[in-house]
Design an enzyme around this catalytic site. Structure first.
Site, PDB file in Angstrom:
ATOM      1  N   ARG A   1       2.462   1.321 -15.786  1.00 28.36           N
ATOM      2  CA  ARG A   1       3.914   1.384 -15.969  1.00 28.36           C
ATOM      3  C   ARG A   1       4.348   0.067 -16.611  1.00 28.36           C
ATOM      4  O   ARG A   1       4.233  -1.000 -15.982  1.00 28.36           O
ATOM      5  CB  ARG A   1       4.650   1.604 -14.645  1.00 28.36           C
ATOM      6  CG  ARG A   1       6.168   1.665 -14.913  1.00 28.36           C
ATOM      7  CD  ARG A   1       6.973   2.202 -13.752  1.00 28.36           C
ATOM      8  NE  ARG A   1       7.140   1.234 -12.684  1.00 28.36           N
ATOM      9  CZ  ARG A   1       8.011   1.352 -11.687  1.00 28.36           C
ATOM     10  NH1 ARG A   1       8.784   2.436 -11.620  1.00 28.36           N
ATOM     11  NH2 ARG A   1       8.094   0.449 -10.737  1.00 28.36           N
TER      12      ARG A   1
ATOM     13  N   ASP B   1       4.353  43.749  -9.782  1.00 29.56           N
ATOM     14  CA  ASP B   1       4.429  44.137 -11.197  1.00 29.56           C
ATOM     15  C   ASP B   1       4.190  42.907 -12.070  1.00 29.56           C
ATOM     16  O   ASP B   1       3.733  41.869 -11.564  1.00 29.56           O
ATOM     17  CB  ASP B   1       5.745  44.866 -11.519  1.00 29.56           C
ATOM     18  CG  ASP B   1       6.955  43.965 -11.341  1.00 29.56           C
ATOM     19  OD1 ASP B   1       6.772  42.816 -10.901  1.00 29.56           O
ATOM     20  OD2 ASP B   1       8.077  44.400 -11.647  1.00 29.56           O
TER      21      ASP B   1
ATOM     22  N   TYR C   1       1.691   4.080  -7.385  1.00 32.93           N
ATOM     23  CA  TYR C   1       1.987   2.778  -8.002  1.00 32.93           C
ATOM     24  C   TYR C   1       1.149   1.692  -7.341  1.00 32.93           C
ATOM     25  O   TYR C   1       1.074   1.611  -6.113  1.00 32.93           O
ATOM     26  CB  TYR C   1       3.467   2.414  -7.826  1.00 32.93           C
ATOM     27  CG  TYR C   1       4.381   3.287  -8.648  1.00 32.93           C
ATOM     28  CD1 TYR C   1       4.475   3.115 -10.016  1.00 32.93           C
ATOM     29  CD2 TYR C   1       5.146   4.279  -8.053  1.00 32.93           C
ATOM     30  CE1 TYR C   1       5.304   3.923 -10.790  1.00 32.93           C
ATOM     31  CE2 TYR C   1       5.979   5.085  -8.813  1.00 32.93           C
ATOM     32  CZ  TYR C   1       6.053   4.905 -10.180  1.00 32.93           C
ATOM     33  OH  TYR C   1       6.861   5.699 -10.938  1.00 32.93           O
TER      34      TYR C   1
ATOM     35  N   ASP D   1      17.049   4.234  -8.807  1.00 36.83           N
ATOM     36  CA  ASP D   1      17.880   3.756  -9.914  1.00 36.83           C
ATOM     37  C   ASP D   1      18.964   4.765 -10.274  1.00 36.83           C
ATOM     38  O   ASP D   1      20.064   4.383 -10.675  1.00 36.83           O
ATOM     39  CB  ASP D   1      17.006   3.442 -11.136  1.00 36.83           C
ATOM     40  CG  ASP D   1      16.418   2.047 -11.036  1.00 36.83           C
ATOM     41  OD1 ASP D   1      17.168   1.076 -11.137  1.00 36.83           O
ATOM     42  OD2 ASP D   1      15.198   1.943 -10.822  1.00 36.83           O
TER      43      ASP D   1
ATOM     44  N   HIS E   1       2.095   4.091  -1.401  1.00 36.18           N
ATOM     45  CA  HIS E   1       1.115   3.569  -0.438  1.00 36.18           C
ATOM     46  C   HIS E   1      -0.046   4.574  -0.363  1.00 36.18           C
ATOM     47  O   HIS E   1       0.198   5.797  -0.407  1.00 36.18           O
ATOM     48  CB  HIS E   1       1.793   3.414   0.932  1.00 36.18           C
ATOM     49  CG  HIS E   1       0.966   2.673   1.948  1.00 36.18           C
ATOM     50  ND1 HIS E   1      -0.010   3.289   2.693  1.00 36.18           N
ATOM     51  CD2 HIS E   1       0.965   1.367   2.311  1.00 36.18           C
ATOM     52  CE1 HIS E   1      -0.574   2.387   3.501  1.00 36.18           C
ATOM     53  NE2 HIS E   1       0.012   1.217   3.277  1.00 36.18           N
TER      54      HIS E   1
HETATM   55  N1  COA Z   1      -1.923   0.224  -4.052  1.00 33.66           N
HETATM   56  C1  COA Z   1      -3.163  -0.127  -3.665  1.00 33.66           C
HETATM   57  N2  COA Z   1      -3.467  -0.536  -2.415  1.00 33.66           N
HETATM   58  C2  COA Z   1      -2.449  -0.599  -1.528  1.00 33.66           C
HETATM   59  C3  COA Z   1      -1.140  -0.256  -1.874  1.00 33.66           C
HETATM   60  C4  COA Z   1      -0.885   0.174  -3.197  1.00 33.66           C
HETATM   61  N3  COA Z   1       0.341   0.526  -3.614  1.00 33.66           N
HETATM   62  N4  COA Z   1      -0.343  -0.409  -0.786  1.00 33.66           N
HETATM   63  C5  COA Z   1      -1.140  -0.827   0.201  1.00 33.66           C
HETATM   64  N5  COA Z   1      -2.418  -0.950  -0.226  1.00 33.66           N
HETATM   65  C6  COA Z   1      -3.601  -1.317   0.551  1.00 33.66           C
HETATM   66  C7  COA Z   1      -3.498  -2.668   1.220  1.00 33.66           C
HETATM   67  O1  COA Z   1      -4.021  -3.645   0.352  1.00 33.66           O
HETATM   68  C8  COA Z   1      -4.364  -2.472   2.443  1.00 33.66           C
HETATM   69  O2  COA Z   1      -5.730  -2.534   2.055  1.00 33.66           O
HETATM   70  P1  COA Z   1      -6.851  -3.003   3.117  1.00 33.66           P
HETATM   71  O3  COA Z   1      -6.755  -2.077   4.302  1.00 33.66           O
HETATM   72  O4  COA Z   1      -8.142  -2.864   2.379  1.00 33.66           O
HETATM   73  O5  COA Z   1      -6.481  -4.415   3.461  1.00 33.66           O
HETATM   74  C9  COA Z   1      -4.097  -1.022   2.829  1.00 33.66           C
HETATM   75  O6  COA Z   1      -3.698  -0.382   1.619  1.00 33.66           O
HETATM   76  C10 COA Z   1      -3.029  -0.876   3.857  1.00 33.66           C
HETATM   77  O7  COA Z   1      -1.865  -1.533   3.402  1.00 33.66           O
HETATM   78  P2  COA Z   1      -0.661  -1.937   4.365  1.00 33.66           P
HETATM   79  O8  COA Z   1      -1.003  -3.191   5.087  1.00 33.66           O
HETATM   80  O9  COA Z   1      -0.289  -0.763   5.205  1.00 33.66           O
HETATM   81  O10 COA Z   1       0.510  -2.158   3.355  1.00 33.66           O
HETATM   82  P3  COA Z   1       1.147  -3.514   2.903  1.00 33.66           P
HETATM   83  O11 COA Z   1       2.035  -3.986   4.006  1.00 33.66           O
HETATM   84  O12 COA Z   1       0.078  -4.427   2.427  1.00 33.66           O
HETATM   85  O13 COA Z   1       2.046  -3.075   1.641  1.00 33.66           O
HETATM   86  C11 COA Z   1       3.871  -2.194   0.464  1.00 33.66           C
HETATM   87  C12 COA Z   1       3.157  -2.230   1.793  1.00 33.66           C
HETATM   88  C13 COA Z   1       4.988  -1.162   0.485  1.00 33.66           C
HETATM   89  C14 COA Z   1       4.438  -3.563   0.132  1.00 33.66           C
HETATM   90  C15 COA Z   1       2.819  -1.769  -0.624  1.00 33.66           C
HETATM   91  O14 COA Z   1       2.276  -0.552  -0.234  1.00 33.66           O
HETATM   92  C16 COA Z   1       3.316  -1.745  -2.044  1.00 33.66           C
HETATM   93  O15 COA Z   1       3.547  -2.768  -2.660  1.00 33.66           O
HETATM   94  N6  COA Z   1       3.470  -0.529  -2.636  1.00 33.66           N
HETATM   95  C17 COA Z   1       3.841  -0.369  -4.005  1.00 33.66           C
HETATM   96  C18 COA Z   1       5.312  -0.656  -4.221  1.00 33.66           C
HETATM   97  C19 COA Z   1       5.696  -0.405  -5.652  1.00 33.66           C
HETATM   98  O16 COA Z   1       4.877  -0.365  -6.545  1.00 33.66           O
HETATM   99  N7  COA Z   1       7.013  -0.203  -5.900  1.00 33.66           N
HETATM  100  C20 COA Z   1       7.496   0.081  -7.214  1.00 33.66           C
HETATM  101  C21 COA Z   1       7.372   1.538  -7.542  1.00 33.66           C
HETATM  102  S1  COA Z   1       8.540   2.527  -6.718  1.00 33.66           S
HETATM  103 MG    MG Z   2      13.311   2.519 -11.382  1.00 35.55          MG
END
Ligand code: COA
Ligand code: MG
Length: 326
Positions: free
Chosen positions: A74, A292, A15, A174, A245
């Protein structure tokens, strides 16, 4: 009734919150089987219009993300009342392969999405009385999120609801909310739901079953938990994992590909069985275990999956070409 294509690989589905231009940009550099640019829960209600436009320009103006196998979005659920607005914008995107549809509670949710696909993009979704999609028109595939008790009880009808349906996802958070469950490390509270989803997908020949999110993603402990969850999911019949992530992608993709020993065993079975068959024997033994028909079927499926995952199966075949049945 599906676009079942066993060649679709969705070992990891990542995601990417679409409200964040930084995350969208980052996705360009990632190697992942499948991405879901998110308009649902990671995007607040006020940010949804901007997030839709971000997706439209990201998936139309720029190059197609080079190392992403399947580009998906999504959308919001049909019951939210936001899905039509989402689709009106994102179906204009040039590089779109799949829609990930949350909170699919009944077949009519997918009838709604199917009708819109056929109206907005008739070239890719020609209306027909056939229950099978025409793969040559390159239809947008639908992956349905199963996340409620109602959804589980309607699984059979949901699986038959659209010729574009290509997989099911289990959404634990959920589901736990709906049933007032508390998630535990062993995940036993989800056993029935996960088994029902994997079984229904198989019964309807849907190529993908994608398992719950591992919410831990930092450090070695997070990745160990992820790996354990992936192997548990594989054991129940899932063939992919939702990721949140980038750090999770490699672990999930490795866990949902056959391991070295598994591929070697499968190649030995396939080679040995061809010789046993030529000698008129349906059952034979390998390392003291009977082989088999169903065992050979499993071995052939493992070889095929290994090839799909880019494993050098020819080299293993060469090593074991003299395998004899005992
Ligand atoms: N998609 C793309 N890139 C992502 C990412 C994701 N889901 N999550 C982190 N990254 C990138 C960051 O931009 C960062 O890039 P950089 O090194 O070039 O600066 C690198 O990966 C490391 O990120 P990090 O600092 O460890 O994470 P964060 O604190 O910025 O974010 C979350 C953590 C959980 C908030 C984030 O990963 C996120 O929003 N994930 C998706 C959540 C989601 O979609 N939930 C709904 C579905 S269940
Ligand atoms: Mg859901």
């Amino acid at each position: 009734m599906s676009t079942a294509t066993s060649s679709i690989l969705r070992r990891a589905l990542l995601y990417v919150p679409s409200s964040s231009p930084k995350f969208l940009q980052k996705s360009q550099s990632l190697h992942v089987d499948s991405v879901a640019y998110d308009l649902e829960d990671s995007v607040t209600i006020n940010q949804k219009p901007a997030a839709r436009q971000n997706i439209l320009s990201f998936l139309s103006d720029g190059p197609r993300p080079a190392h992403i196998g399947e580009v998906g979005v999504r959308i919001n659920s049909v019951s939210s009342g936001l899905a039509l607005e989402d689709l009106n914008v994102v179906l204009g995107a040039k590089n779109l392969d799949a829609l990930i549809v949350p909170k699919v509670n009944k077949a009519s949710d997918l009838h709604f999405i199917t009708d819109i696909l056929q109206h907005i993009l008739p070239g890719r979704h020609p209306s027909s009385t056939s229950t099978t999609a025409n793969a040559e028109s390159n239809p947008i595939k639908i992956i349905a999120l199963i996340e409620s008790a109602e959804s589980l009880t309607n699984l059979n009808a949901i699986c038959k609801a659209s010729p574009y349906l290509s997989g099911l996802i289990f959404a634990a958070e959920d589901f736990a909310l709906d049933l007032s469950l508390t998630r535990t490390p062993g995940l036993s509270e989800f056993l029935y739901a996960r088994s029902a989803i994997a079984t229904a997908a198989r019964a309807h020949n849907l190529p993908s079953t994608i398992d719950l999110v591992c919410t831990k993603f930092r450090g070695e402990e997070g990745l160990r938990t992820l790996e354990e969850e992936c192997l548990g999911g594989r054991g129940l019949g899932f063939n992919g994992k939702q990721c949140i992530h980038p750090s999770q992608v490699e672990v999930a993709q490795k866990a949902f590909a056959p391991g070295d020993k598994e591929v070697e065993w499968a190649v030995r079975v396939v080679i040995g069985d061809a010789k046993a068959d030529a000698g008129g024997r349906g059952a034979w033994t390998l390392d003291g275990t009977m082989i088999d028909v169903p065992v050979v079927g499993k071995a052939k499926a493992t070889v095929k999956r290994a090839e799909q995952c880019g494993i050098d199966v020819d080299a293993i075949k060469e090593k074991w070409k003299h395998q004899e049945p005992a």
